[in-house]
Scaffold this active site. Structure first.
Site, PDB file in Angstrom:
ATOM      1  N   TRP A 150      16.656  22.785 103.435  1.00 33.54           N
ATOM      2  CA  TRP A 150      15.203  22.870 103.907  1.00 33.54           C
ATOM      3  C   TRP A 150      15.265  23.013 105.538  1.00 33.54           C
ATOM      4  O   TRP A 150      14.107  22.924 105.936  1.00 33.54           O
ATOM      5  CB  TRP A 150      14.325  22.000 103.301  1.00 33.54           C
ATOM      6  CG  TRP A 150      14.852  20.565 103.148  1.00 33.54           C
ATOM      7  CD1 TRP A 150      15.382  20.242 102.032  1.00 33.54           C
ATOM      8  CD2 TRP A 150      14.800  19.598 104.190  1.00 33.54           C
ATOM      9  NE1 TRP A 150      16.019  18.849 102.461  1.00 33.54           N
ATOM     10  CE2 TRP A 150      15.515  18.410 103.686  1.00 33.54           C
ATOM     11  CE3 TRP A 150      14.242  19.675 105.302  1.00 33.54           C
ATOM     12  CZ2 TRP A 150      15.617  17.291 104.461  1.00 33.54           C
ATOM     13  CZ3 TRP A 150      14.317  18.475 106.073  1.00 33.54           C
ATOM     14  CH2 TRP A 150      15.131  17.464 105.530  1.00 33.54           C
ATOM     15  N   LYS A 174      18.908  31.523  97.017  1.00 31.92           N
ATOM     16  CA  LYS A 174      17.887  30.257  96.163  1.00 31.92           C
ATOM     17  C   LYS A 174      17.409  29.523  97.408  1.00 31.92           C
ATOM     18  O   LYS A 174      18.213  28.511  97.764  1.00 31.92           O
ATOM     19  CB  LYS A 174      18.934  29.610  95.323  1.00 31.92           C
ATOM     20  CG  LYS A 174      18.255  29.148  94.061  1.00 31.92           C
ATOM     21  CD  LYS A 174      17.088  28.027  94.610  1.00 31.92           C
ATOM     22  CE  LYS A 174      17.657  26.626  94.593  1.00 31.92           C
ATOM     23  NZ  LYS A 174      16.705  25.734  95.345  1.00 31.92           N
ATOM     24  N   GLU A 177      13.582  24.225  97.657  1.00 25.88           N
ATOM     25  CA  GLU A 177      12.139  24.147  96.946  1.00 25.88           C
ATOM     26  C   GLU A 177      11.276  23.259  97.953  1.00 25.88           C
ATOM     27  O   GLU A 177       9.833  23.416  98.030  1.00 25.88           O
ATOM     28  CB  GLU A 177      12.206  23.247  95.730  1.00 25.88           C
ATOM     29  CG  GLU A 177      13.012  21.976  95.489  1.00 25.88           C
ATOM     30  CD  GLU A 177      14.358  21.962  95.210  1.00 25.88           C
ATOM     31  OE1 GLU A 177      15.173  22.943  95.820  1.00 25.88           O
ATOM     32  OE2 GLU A 177      14.801  21.338  94.656  1.00 25.88           O
ATOM     33  N   GLU A 230      26.590  15.805  97.748  1.00 27.41           N
ATOM     34  CA  GLU A 230      26.440  15.679  96.086  1.00 27.41           C
ATOM     35  C   GLU A 230      26.244  17.057  95.573  1.00 27.41           C
ATOM     36  O   GLU A 230      27.092  17.374  94.451  1.00 27.41           O
ATOM     37  CB  GLU A 230      25.297  14.946  96.011  1.00 27.41           C
ATOM     38  CG  GLU A 230      25.344  14.354  94.387  1.00 27.41           C
ATOM     39  CD  GLU A 230      23.886  13.584  94.317  1.00 27.41           C
ATOM     40  OE1 GLU A 230      22.871  13.480  95.430  1.00 27.41           O
ATOM     41  OE2 GLU A 230      23.357  13.449  93.213  1.00 27.41           O
ATOM     42  N   THR A 231      25.310  17.872  96.209  1.00 28.90           N
ATOM     43  CA  THR A 231      25.141  19.192  95.439  1.00 28.90           C
ATOM     44  C   THR A 231      26.535  19.870  95.611  1.00 28.90           C
ATOM     45  O   THR A 231      26.937  20.787  94.880  1.00 28.90           O
ATOM     46  CB  THR A 231      23.996  19.838  96.069  1.00 28.90           C
ATOM     47  OG1 THR A 231      22.714  18.918  95.994  1.00 28.90           O
ATOM     48  CG2 THR A 231      23.641  21.127  95.301  1.00 28.90           C
ATOM     49  N   GLU A 249      29.033  24.364 103.276  1.00 27.99           N
ATOM     50  CA  GLU A 249      28.599  23.550 104.537  1.00 27.99           C
ATOM     51  C   GLU A 249      27.955  22.295 104.225  1.00 27.99           C
ATOM     52  O   GLU A 249      26.650  22.461 103.832  1.00 27.99           O
ATOM     53  CB  GLU A 249      27.726  24.538 105.310  1.00 27.99           C
ATOM     54  CG  GLU A 249      28.456  25.977 105.711  1.00 27.99           C
ATOM     55  CD  GLU A 249      29.239  25.762 106.639  1.00 27.99           C
ATOM     56  OE1 GLU A 249      29.361  24.761 107.437  1.00 27.99           O
ATOM     57  OE2 GLU A 249      30.085  26.525 107.171  1.00 27.99           O
ATOM     58  N   GLY A 251      26.992  17.747 104.647  1.00 27.79           N
ATOM     59  CA  GLY A 251      26.397  17.023 105.716  1.00 27.79           C
ATOM     60  C   GLY A 251      27.343  16.420 107.092  1.00 27.79           C
ATOM     61  O   GLY A 251      28.584  17.112 106.821  1.00 27.79           O
ATOM     62  N   CYS A 283      22.228  18.721 110.493  1.00 27.88           N
ATOM     63  CA  CYS A 283      23.542  18.418 110.014  1.00 27.88           C
ATOM     64  C   CYS A 283      24.308  17.887 110.856  1.00 27.88           C
ATOM     65  O   CYS A 283      25.382  17.041 110.800  1.00 27.88           O
ATOM     66  CB  CYS A 283      24.030  19.567 109.089  1.00 27.88           C
ATOM     67  SG  CYS A 283      24.170  21.121 109.974  1.00 27.88           S
ATOM     68  N   GLU A 384      24.947   9.730 105.953  1.00 27.92           N
ATOM     69  CA  GLU A 384      24.067  10.590 106.627  1.00 27.92           C
ATOM     70  C   GLU A 384      22.528  10.125 106.471  1.00 27.92           C
ATOM     71  O   GLU A 384      21.989  10.227 105.205  1.00 27.92           O
ATOM     72  CB  GLU A 384      24.160  11.906 106.397  1.00 27.92           C
ATOM     73  CG  GLU A 384      23.481  12.976 106.913  1.00 27.92           C
ATOM     74  CD  GLU A 384      23.589  14.466 106.337  1.00 27.92           C
ATOM     75  OE1 GLU A 384      23.536  14.561 105.015  1.00 27.92           O
ATOM     76  OE2 GLU A 384      23.742  15.550 107.123  1.00 27.92           O
ATOM     77  N   GLY A 457      32.679  19.886 104.197  1.00 27.25           N
ATOM     78  CA  GLY A 457      32.986  20.894 103.554  1.00 27.25           C
ATOM     79  C   GLY A 457      34.162  21.844 104.035  1.00 27.25           C
ATOM     80  O   GLY A 457      34.879  21.430 104.694  1.00 27.25           O
TER      81      GLY A 457
HETATM   82  P1  NAD Z   1      20.347  19.594  98.935  1.00 28.37           P
HETATM   83  O1  NAD Z   1      21.833  19.540  98.501  1.00 28.37           O
HETATM   84  O2  NAD Z   1      19.691  18.687  98.060  1.00 28.37           O
HETATM   85  O3  NAD Z   1      19.839  21.076  98.362  1.00 28.37           O
HETATM   86  C1  NAD Z   1      20.401  22.264  99.101  1.00 28.37           C
HETATM   87  C2  NAD Z   1      20.040  23.438  98.144  1.00 28.37           C
HETATM   88  O4  NAD Z   1      20.687  23.323  97.061  1.00 28.37           O
HETATM   89  C3  NAD Z   1      18.673  23.455  97.766  1.00 28.37           C
HETATM   90  O5  NAD Z   1      18.142  24.818  97.741  1.00 28.37           O
HETATM   91  C4  NAD Z   1      18.563  22.887  96.392  1.00 28.37           C
HETATM   92  O6  NAD Z   1      17.598  23.214  95.505  1.00 28.37           O
HETATM   93  C5  NAD Z   1      19.839  23.294  95.749  1.00 28.37           C
HETATM   94  N1  NAD Z   1      20.382  22.475  94.681  1.00 28.37           N
HETATM   95  C6  NAD Z   1      20.199  21.306  94.462  1.00 28.37           C
HETATM   96  N2  NAD Z   1      20.888  20.841  93.312  1.00 28.37           N
HETATM   97  C7  NAD Z   1      21.773  22.001  92.904  1.00 28.37           C
HETATM   98  C8  NAD Z   1      22.716  22.238  91.781  1.00 28.37           C
HETATM   99  N3  NAD Z   1      22.874  21.197  91.039  1.00 28.37           N
HETATM  100  N4  NAD Z   1      22.926  23.342  91.733  1.00 28.37           N
HETATM  101  C9  NAD Z   1      22.719  24.471  92.587  1.00 28.37           C
HETATM  102  N5  NAD Z   1      21.793  24.167  93.511  1.00 28.37           N
HETATM  103  C10 NAD Z   1      21.152  23.068  93.626  1.00 28.37           C
HETATM  104  O7  NAD Z   1      20.286  19.612 100.340  1.00 28.37           O
HETATM  105  P2  NAD Z   1      18.771  19.546 101.074  1.00 28.37           P
HETATM  106  O8  NAD Z   1      18.165  18.061 100.992  1.00 28.37           O
HETATM  107  O9  NAD Z   1      18.258  20.659 100.973  1.00 28.37           O
HETATM  108  O10 NAD Z   1      19.554  19.567 102.704  1.00 28.37           O
HETATM  109  C11 NAD Z   1      19.995  18.644 103.448  1.00 28.37           C
HETATM  110  C12 NAD Z   1      21.520  18.633 103.324  1.00 28.37           C
HETATM  111  O11 NAD Z   1      22.096  19.835 103.755  1.00 28.37           O
HETATM  112  C13 NAD Z   1      22.065  17.466 104.212  1.00 28.37           C
HETATM  113  O12 NAD Z   1      23.151  16.876 103.958  1.00 28.37           O
HETATM  114  C14 NAD Z   1      22.613  18.373 105.577  1.00 28.37           C
HETATM  115  O13 NAD Z   1      23.590  17.789 106.480  1.00 28.37           O
HETATM  116  C15 NAD Z   1      22.985  19.594 104.996  1.00 28.37           C
HETATM  117  N6  NAD Z   1      23.276  20.556 105.948  1.00 28.37           N
HETATM  118  C16 NAD Z   1      24.184  21.098 106.083  1.00 28.37           C
HETATM  119  C17 NAD Z   1      24.340  22.253 107.058  1.00 28.37           C
HETATM  120  C18 NAD Z   1      26.027  22.677 107.585  1.00 28.37           C
HETATM  121  O14 NAD Z   1      25.770  23.731 107.978  1.00 28.37           O
HETATM  122  N7  NAD Z   1      26.659  22.010 107.359  1.00 28.37           N
HETATM  123  C19 NAD Z   1      23.390  22.777 107.590  1.00 28.37           C
HETATM  124  C20 NAD Z   1      21.997  22.246 107.210  1.00 28.37           C
HETATM  125  C21 NAD Z   1      21.922  21.188 106.277  1.00 28.37           C
END
Ligand code: NAD
Length: 481
Positions: A150, A174, A177, A230-231, A249, A251, A283, A384, A457
């Site tokens: 997000w 996807k 949310e 985690e995801t 990609e 955290g 990130c 993070e 990642g």
């Molecule tokens: P998140 O992992 O909670 O969610 C990311 C996406 O995954 C959302 O669309 C979510 O609905 C979906 N998701 C959640 N659980 C899932 C599952 N079990 N199976 C499939 N999809 C699932 O992350 P967030 O809170 O939206 O974003 C923040 C994180 O993203 C931070 O850790 C940040 O560092 C990372 N991030 C990384 C980069 C990068 O390029 N490395 C860029 C931006 C954000």
């Protein structure tokens, strides 16, 4: 104005099978600003089926034709830039000035960049022994699932969709949310730009339901994920079941190393941008500031001065605002929890530490927060936080700086501030990070490979790297007998 979006499946926008919706709340005001359909497993099936049906025709479309569609999309994004920037800011909370001048400048350029890949995904001829012609071609996978976070919703959607479809795949996106609106607006623009039905589909919804169903779907051939570790783990497990590739990609906990040969004021300015841009919800945020002990005091003093003089916390739609709200109350509680525990950990809180009340707006505005003398093994330095919270520490030698920088599980990015060219390259070479910025921070461009080491990642986005990732190499042997 309310923003309402359905699912996009096979070129049609429709309700979820069970009529489910998610209310979208603007973080600055706390008001409902729209609704999105919440895709069920049956909707995911339908979206993947539409993408699968469209895949052979799209793969057979010439690269130049695909580029034509992407260029039309870039024009549409540019034409709607004000509206998209407004959606981004109202949904995600980043200052409008940044949405408009950075995200919406980058967005059409990124699409045009990938359109420019037409004719550039070349194969090779391989000089094998014997009477053979041996060559390779790069072919699309079929259906790519793009799962995005997000914090940069529009750009993340573009960085998944544009290269995936340019490489000849079809996509099911996807969105997150917590900030789904600009990706859904983009997918609508894909339809308006004439991209054929089924090539770009979108299933907004929750991660645990919609995301899980998408990533477990047997007809998805590639998962491109950006989000938390985690995801990412859960997604890699789902991919392992079907032995399909993923790009992850994840955290970061990026070090910003300041050597003693730089101007302390300039170093502080870079440190300020690296942690307080996008409310620290970045990130690659420079969340650990490692300063040579001889200039530690000067850099910290300059940084505190900048926080005082440059930070305007408030309504992100106001052009003077530099720091908007955090994304929601759950995230605020997480950020506040880290700060409260750090207060009792021996680290010294220099400024901030909690929310700032802004009349008429939500309670999600978090002050720029700086802790000094942070122990690198502490929770604050290792986890993070994903908010405007900086950990400062000192080092005495180059070796010590590198040891501290690398002593985290993450390896997304690192900053090196020095005027010594030899040291710059030497240190860059020893840092365990996928992106190293010398005397700079946060440079990301469609042409430049981007991704993480270690727990941040694997796989690289952008440039030729993502075109390679989104295609598989076929090797052909031809006997000349
Ligand atoms: P998140 O992992 O909670 O969610 C990311 C996406 O995954 C959302 O669309 C979510 O609905 C979906 N998701 C959640 N659980 C899932 C599952 N079990 N199976 C499939 N999809 C699932 O992350 P967030 O809170 O939206 O974003 C923040 C994180 O993203 C931070 O850790 C940040 O560092 C990372 N991030 C990384 C980069 C990068 O390029 N490395 C860029 C931006 C954000």
């Amino acid at each position: 104005m309310a923003y309402d979006y359905g699912l996009v499946i096979g070129g049609q926008e429709r309700d979820a099978a069970d009529g489910g919706t998610i209310e979208v709340t603007g973080p600055a005001t706390g008001e409902v600003i729209g609704t999105i359909a919440s895709a069920t497993a049956a909707d995911v099936d339908a979206a993947v089926a539409a993408a699968k049906e469209a895949a052979p025709g799209w793969a057979a479309t010439t690269q130049f034709r695909r580029a034509g569609y992407l260029n039309a999309l870039a024009k549409a994004v540019a034409a709607h830039a004000d509206e998209l920037a407004t959606i981004e800011t109202r949904d995600m909370g980043k200052p409008y000035t940044i949405s408009r001048k950075v995200d919406l400048r980058t967005a059409p350029e990124a699409i045009e960049y990938f359109a420019g890949m037409a004719g550039k995904t070349e194969g090779r001829t391989v000089p094998v022994p014997g009477r053979f012609v041996n060559y390779t071609v790069r072919e699309p996978f079929g259906v790519v699932a793009g799962v995005i976070p997000w914090n940069y919703p529009l750009l993340q959607a573009i960085w998944k969709i544009a290269p995936a479809i340019m490489a000849g795949n079809t996509v099911v996106l996807k969105p997150a949310e917590r900030a789904p609106l600009s990706p859904m607006a983009l997918v609508r623009l894909c339809q308006e730009a004439g991209i054929p039905p089924g090539v770009v589909n979108a299933v907004p919804g929750y991660g645990k339901t919609t995301g899980t169903a998408l990533c477990a779907h047997p007809d998805v051939s590639f998962i491109a994920f950006t989000g938390s570790v985690e995801t990412g783990r859960a997604i890699q497990r789902a991919a392992a079941e079907r032995v399909i590739p993923v790009t992850l990609e994840l955290g970061g906990k990026s070090p910003n190393i300041v050597f003693d040969d730089v101007d302390p004021k300039a170093a502080a300015q870079l440190a300020y941008s690296a942690i307080f841009s996008n409310m620290g919800e970045v990130c690659t945020a420079g969340s650990r500031l490692l300063v040579h002990e001889s200039i530690h005091g000067q850099v910290v003093d300059a940084l505190l001065g900048l926080i005082e003089s440059q930070t305007v916390i408030g309504d992100p739609m106001d052009p003077s605002t530099t720091l908007g709200p955090l994304i929601d109350h759950e995230h605020l509680a997480r950020v506040q929890g880290y700060v409260d525990r750090a207060r009792n950990s021996g680290a010294k809180l220099l400024t901030g530490g909690g929310t700032r009340k802004i009349d008429g707006l939500s309670g999600l505005f978090f002050e720029p927060t700086v802790f000094d003398h942070v122990d690198n093994s502490s929770e604050l330095a290792q986890d993070e936080v994903f908010g405007p919270v900086l950990s400062v520490m000192s080092f005495a030698t180059e070796d010590e700086a590198i040891e501290l920088a690398n002593a985290v599980d993450y390896g997304l990015a690192a900053v090196v501030q020095t005027r010594d060219v030899g040291r710059a390259h030497r240190v860059a070479g020893r840092l365990q990070a996928g992106n190293v910025w010398i005397n700079s921070w946060g440079n990301v461009h469609s042409a430049s490979p981007y991704g993480g080491y270690k727990r941040s990642g694997h796989g690289r986005e952008m440039g030729f790297s993502i075109m390679d990732a989104f295609t598989q190499e076929k090797n052909v042997w031809v006997s000349t007998r």
